[in-house]
Design a protein around this motif. Structure first.
Motif, PDB file in Angstrom:
ATOM      1  N   GLU A 114       0.923  -1.130  -0.192  1.00 54.85           N
ATOM      2  CA  GLU A 114      -0.006  -0.070   0.133  1.00 54.85           C
ATOM      3  C   GLU A 114       0.922   1.281  -0.006  1.00 54.85           C
ATOM      4  O   GLU A 114       1.562   1.379   0.975  1.00 54.85           O
ATOM      5  CB  GLU A 114      -0.864   0.035   1.282  1.00 54.85           C
ATOM      6  N   PRO A 115       0.770   2.144  -0.994  1.00 59.88           N
ATOM      7  CA  PRO A 115       1.734   3.293  -1.154  1.00 59.88           C
ATOM      8  C   PRO A 115       0.922   4.340  -0.275  1.00 59.88           C
ATOM      9  O   PRO A 115      -0.065   4.337   0.293  1.00 59.88           O
ATOM     10  CB  PRO A 115       1.260   3.744  -2.455  1.00 59.88           C
ATOM     11  N   PRO A 116       2.096   5.324   0.015  1.00 57.32           N
ATOM     12  CA  PRO A 116       1.698   6.578   0.886  1.00 57.32           C
ATOM     13  C   PRO A 116       0.464   7.332   0.162  1.00 57.32           C
ATOM     14  O   PRO A 116       0.168   6.985  -1.109  1.00 57.32           O
ATOM     15  CB  PRO A 116       2.774   7.519   0.684  1.00 57.32           C
ATOM     16  N   ALA A 117      -0.435   7.991   0.930  1.00 56.05           N
ATOM     17  CA  ALA A 117      -1.575   8.791   0.293  1.00 56.05           C
ATOM     18  C   ALA A 117      -1.074   9.543  -1.141  1.00 56.05           C
ATOM     19  O   ALA A 117      -1.868   9.347  -1.848  1.00 56.05           O
ATOM     20  CB  ALA A 117      -2.208   9.458   1.256  1.00 56.05           C
ATOM     21  N   VAL A 118       0.151  10.063  -0.792  1.00 52.94           N
ATOM     22  CA  VAL A 118       0.357  11.034  -2.165  1.00 52.94           C
ATOM     23  C   VAL A 118       1.749  10.804  -2.355  1.00 52.94           C
ATOM     24  O   VAL A 118       2.576  10.404  -1.616  1.00 52.94           O
ATOM     25  CB  VAL A 118       0.300  12.703  -1.742  1.00 52.94           C
ATOM     26  N   LEU A 163      11.193  22.540 -15.023  1.00 57.40           N
ATOM     27  CA  LEU A 163      10.643  21.503 -13.941  1.00 57.40           C
ATOM     28  C   LEU A 163       9.169  21.575 -14.054  1.00 57.40           C
ATOM     29  O   LEU A 163       8.554  22.840 -14.228  1.00 57.40           O
ATOM     30  CB  LEU A 163      11.432  22.001 -12.734  1.00 57.40           C
ATOM     31  N   LEU A 164       8.573  20.435 -13.907  1.00 52.39           N
ATOM     32  CA  LEU A 164       7.276  20.203 -13.669  1.00 52.39           C
ATOM     33  C   LEU A 164       7.118  19.067 -12.447  1.00 52.39           C
ATOM     34  O   LEU A 164       7.686  17.867 -12.798  1.00 52.39           O
ATOM     35  CB  LEU A 164       6.386  19.859 -14.730  1.00 52.39           C
ATOM     36  N   VAL A 165       6.562  19.518 -11.388  1.00 51.32           N
ATOM     37  CA  VAL A 165       6.266  18.322 -10.498  1.00 51.32           C
ATOM     38  C   VAL A 165       4.768  18.007 -10.357  1.00 51.32           C
ATOM     39  O   VAL A 165       3.893  18.882 -10.030  1.00 51.32           O
ATOM     40  CB  VAL A 165       6.932  18.728  -9.062  1.00 51.32           C
ATOM     41  N   LEU A 166       4.609  16.720 -10.585  1.00 52.38           N
ATOM     42  CA  LEU A 166       3.267  16.265 -10.519  1.00 52.38           C
ATOM     43  C   LEU A 166       2.831  15.575  -9.189  1.00 52.38           C
ATOM     44  O   LEU A 166       3.530  14.777  -8.632  1.00 52.38           O
ATOM     45  CB  LEU A 166       3.025  15.179 -11.485  1.00 52.38           C
ATOM     46  N   VAL A 167       1.825  15.794  -8.670  1.00 50.50           N
ATOM     47  CA  VAL A 167       1.191  15.339  -7.570  1.00 50.50           C
ATOM     48  C   VAL A 167       0.238  13.924  -7.984  1.00 50.50           C
ATOM     49  O   VAL A 167      -0.637  14.093  -8.690  1.00 50.50           O
ATOM     50  CB  VAL A 167       0.369  16.079  -6.635  1.00 50.50           C
ATOM     51  N   VAL A 168       0.393  12.747  -7.488  1.00 54.51           N
ATOM     52  CA  VAL A 168      -0.194  11.437  -7.825  1.00 54.51           C
ATOM     53  C   VAL A 168      -0.878  11.224  -6.348  1.00 54.51           C
ATOM     54  O   VAL A 168      -0.556  11.069  -5.174  1.00 54.51           O
ATOM     55  CB  VAL A 168       0.998  10.471  -7.973  1.00 54.51           C
ATOM     56  N   ASN A 169      -2.488  11.040  -6.709  1.00 59.02           N
ATOM     57  CA  ASN A 169      -3.293  10.567  -5.771  1.00 59.02           C
ATOM     58  C   ASN A 169      -3.007   8.924  -5.787  1.00 59.02           C
ATOM     59  O   ASN A 169      -3.992   8.318  -6.303  1.00 59.02           O
ATOM     60  CB  ASN A 169      -4.563  11.053  -5.979  1.00 59.02           C
ATOM     61  N   ALA A 170      -1.974   8.585  -5.022  1.00 64.89           N
ATOM     62  CA  ALA A 170      -1.685   7.170  -4.750  1.00 64.89           C
ATOM     63  C   ALA A 170      -2.750   6.488  -4.102  1.00 64.89           C
ATOM     64  O   ALA A 170      -3.024   5.267  -4.398  1.00 64.89           O
ATOM     65  CB  ALA A 170      -0.349   6.934  -4.249  1.00 64.89           C
ATOM     66  N   ALA A 171      -3.336   6.999  -2.982  1.00 67.53           N
ATOM     67  CA  ALA A 171      -4.333   6.472  -2.059  1.00 67.53           C
ATOM     68  C   ALA A 171      -5.601   5.916  -3.058  1.00 67.53           C
ATOM     69  O   ALA A 171      -6.125   5.109  -3.067  1.00 67.53           O
ATOM     70  CB  ALA A 171      -4.848   7.488  -1.129  1.00 67.53           C
ATOM     71  N   GLN A 172      -5.944   7.037  -3.729  1.00 65.83           N
ATOM     72  CA  GLN A 172      -7.071   6.553  -4.621  1.00 65.83           C
ATOM     73  C   GLN A 172      -6.789   5.436  -5.713  1.00 65.83           C
ATOM     74  O   GLN A 172      -7.606   4.509  -6.205  1.00 65.83           O
ATOM     75  CB  GLN A 172      -7.717   7.859  -5.408  1.00 65.83           C
ATOM     76  N   MET A 173      -5.749   5.828  -6.299  1.00 64.24           N
ATOM     77  CA  MET A 173      -5.206   4.613  -7.030  1.00 64.24           C
ATOM     78  C   MET A 173      -5.319   3.264  -6.518  1.00 64.24           C
ATOM     79  O   MET A 173      -5.797   2.228  -7.262  1.00 64.24           O
ATOM     80  CB  MET A 173      -3.765   4.859  -7.822  1.00 64.24           C
ATOM     81  N   HIS A 174      -4.594   3.161  -5.378  1.00 63.34           N
ATOM     82  CA  HIS A 174      -4.599   1.756  -4.868  1.00 63.34           C
ATOM     83  C   HIS A 174      -6.053   1.404  -4.463  1.00 63.34           C
ATOM     84  O   HIS A 174      -6.462   0.215  -4.799  1.00 63.34           O
ATOM     85  CB  HIS A 174      -3.633   1.879  -3.402  1.00 63.34           C
ATOM     86  N   ALA A 175      -6.752   2.283  -4.017  1.00 69.72           N
ATOM     87  CA  ALA A 175      -8.203   1.975  -3.803  1.00 69.72           C
ATOM     88  C   ALA A 175      -8.918   1.437  -5.098  1.00 69.72           C
ATOM     89  O   ALA A 175      -9.800   0.457  -5.146  1.00 69.72           O
ATOM     90  CB  ALA A 175      -9.134   3.183  -3.170  1.00 69.72           C
ATOM     91  N   ASP A 176      -8.539   2.024  -6.202  1.00 61.80           N
ATOM     92  CA  ASP A 176      -9.207   1.742  -7.265  1.00 61.80           C
ATOM     93  C   ASP A 176      -8.509   0.272  -8.148  1.00 61.80           C
ATOM     94  O   ASP A 176      -8.867  -0.035  -9.149  1.00 61.80           O
ATOM     95  CB  ASP A 176      -8.919   2.762  -8.222  1.00 61.80           C
ATOM     96  N   GLY A 177      -7.588  -0.489  -7.306  1.00 57.63           N
ATOM     97  CA  GLY A 177      -7.252  -1.444  -7.648  1.00 57.63           C
ATOM     98  C   GLY A 177      -5.821  -1.547  -8.676  1.00 57.63           C
ATOM     99  O   GLY A 177      -5.157  -2.467  -8.951  1.00 57.63           O
TER     100      GLY A 177
END
Length: 210
Positions: A114-118, A163-177
């Motif tokens: 399970e990843p960090p939330a972000v 530079l461009l830093v992107l934020v990944v909603n890892a918690a939602q990705m993980h919840a979505d499988g």
């Protein structure tokens, strides 16, 4: 070639060895006539012999011909002193592999976690049009690489352009499988990050420090 922040911490001869190992263990094991196993491992003894043998071959590249002598002690020092921990030695010290970043087909064998939330991904604005359409994809790599902190993502992205830093909603990705794994050096890996889970880091946003 511009020296990375990591390379600045290494003696010059270790920098050369680290770059050669990255090329061999991530991308071109065939350049010295070796084969990696299914999880990217190779015998340390075999690796050293193959590098030495290839360096003595007629027509060997300048990189190989001018490479400092590689011993087990040198390999262990390169592995131990790399800030990014690019390489992993087996517990008994007899095998070595790249921790991540492969462009060749390997199954690294990391357990799903399970990843960090972000999570964060450093890139450049020149890539944004394709990312906005396709999401983050591995391209030539084995997986998409994600960081736990903004500083690391910034260092990665700043090497390549604006530079461009992107934020990944890892918690939602993980919840979505979607599956996540974490490499030996702490890089989070996933097969793809669809655009729906991405946002651009705002100038006033702050994340955990590395």
């Amino acid at each position: 070639m511009r020296m990375s922040n990591t390379d600045k911490h290494l003696p010059d001869d270790h920098v050369a060895v680290s770059r050669l190992l990255s090329k061999i263990l991530r991308h071109e094991p065939e350049m010295i006539g070796i084969r990696l196993d299914s999880q990217g491992w190779v015998s340390v003894d075999e690796l050293i012999r193959a590098i030495e043998r290839t360096a003595r071959t007629t027509g060997a590249s300048k990189r190989l011909r001018t490479m400092p002598t590689i011993t087990k002690d040198v390999l262990q020092a390169v592995v131990a002193t790399s800030d990014k921990q690019r390489f992993t030695l087996s517990p008994d010290g007899t095998r070595i592999r790249a921790a991540q970043g492969h462009s060749i087909g390997v199954e690294l064998g990391y357990a799903e976690m399970e990843p960090p939330a972000v999570l964060y991904h450093g890139t450049t604005w020149s890539n944004w049009a394709s990312i906005a359409e396709e999401g983050l994809t591995p391209r030539t790599r084995h997986a998409v690489h994600l960081s736990t902190d903004i500083d690391t993502a910034t260092r990665v992205g700043a090497r390549h352009g604006q530079l461009l830093v992107l934020v990944v909603n890892a918690a939602q990705m993980h919840a979505d499988g979607y599956a996540f794994t974490r490499s030996d050096n702490g890089v989070w890996l996933t097969a793809i990050v669809p655009t729906a889970y991405l946002s651009q880091l705002k100038p006033n946003e702050r994340g955990p420090k590395s």
